[in-house]
Design a protein around this motif. Structure first.
Motif, PDB file in Angstrom:
ATOM      1  N   CYS A  66     -55.547 -19.296   3.736  1.00 33.64           N
ATOM      2  CA  CYS A  66     -54.436 -18.672   3.014  1.00 33.64           C
ATOM      3  C   CYS A  66     -53.277 -18.452   3.981  1.00 33.64           C
ATOM      4  O   CYS A  66     -53.471 -17.989   5.104  1.00 33.64           O
ATOM      5  N   CYS A  78     -51.397 -21.476   0.039  1.00 32.34           N
ATOM      6  CA  CYS A  78     -52.379 -22.059   0.959  1.00 32.34           C
ATOM      7  C   CYS A  78     -51.656 -22.700   2.137  1.00 32.34           C
ATOM      8  O   CYS A  78     -50.495 -23.100   2.026  1.00 32.34           O
ATOM      9  N   THR A  83     -55.549 -26.806  -0.846  1.00 31.82           N
ATOM     10  CA  THR A  83     -55.194 -26.625  -2.253  1.00 31.82           C
ATOM     11  C   THR A  83     -56.037 -25.501  -2.837  1.00 31.82           C
ATOM     12  O   THR A  83     -57.149 -25.229  -2.364  1.00 31.82           O
ATOM     13  N   TRP A  84     -55.506 -24.856  -3.870  1.00 29.39           N
ATOM     14  CA  TRP A  84     -56.191 -23.752  -4.508  1.00 29.39           C
ATOM     15  C   TRP A  84     -57.295 -24.271  -5.420  1.00 29.39           C
ATOM     16  O   TRP A  84     -57.083 -25.153  -6.242  1.00 29.39           O
ATOM     17  N   CYS A  90     -58.404 -21.246  -1.099  1.00 31.66           N
ATOM     18  CA  CYS A  90     -57.713 -22.394  -0.514  1.00 31.66           C
ATOM     19  C   CYS A  90     -58.715 -23.284   0.217  1.00 31.66           C
ATOM     20  O   CYS A  90     -59.435 -22.814   1.096  1.00 31.66           O
TER      21      CYS A  90
END
Length: 102
Positions: A66, A78, A83-84, A90
């Motif tokens: 993060c 992130c 990517t989330w 993340c």
């Protein structure tokens, strides 16, 4: 190539940059800002995390990879290449386990 982890984070192969668990004691320091409150540095927050230098992160938030927290104390962005993933946080793609693979 993979970038270095942000201050306070450690690289774990297959996971990415991770932060040590925060002290989640039931006592709080009322002189420190709570989750989602304004901050400039980690030491201003009860959680010890002011990622992004804007809002204190929640001590219960998953901060792995993060970059910053929002006004609710949750991860707002992130780090690069991460990517989330809902329910996880993340995530950096697994093909970047080492610098020479990126």
């Amino acid at each position: 190539h993979c970038a270095a982890c942000v201050a306070g984070a450690t690289w774990i192969s297959g996971v990415g940059c991770t932060f040590p668990a925060t002290n989640q004691s039931t006592t709080t320091d009322s002189s420190k800002a709570g989750s989602g409150e304004a901050c400039d540095t980690d030491d201003q927050c009860e959680s010890g995390s002011c990622l992004g230098g804007r809002f204190c992160c929640s001590p219960h938030e998953t901060l792995t990879n993060c970059e910053s927290c929002n006004e609710n104390g949750h991860c707002a962005a992130c780090v690069a290449r991460a990517t989330w993933v809902s329910g996880v946080g993340c995530v950096i793609p697994s093909e970047c386990d080492t610098d020479d693979q990126c």
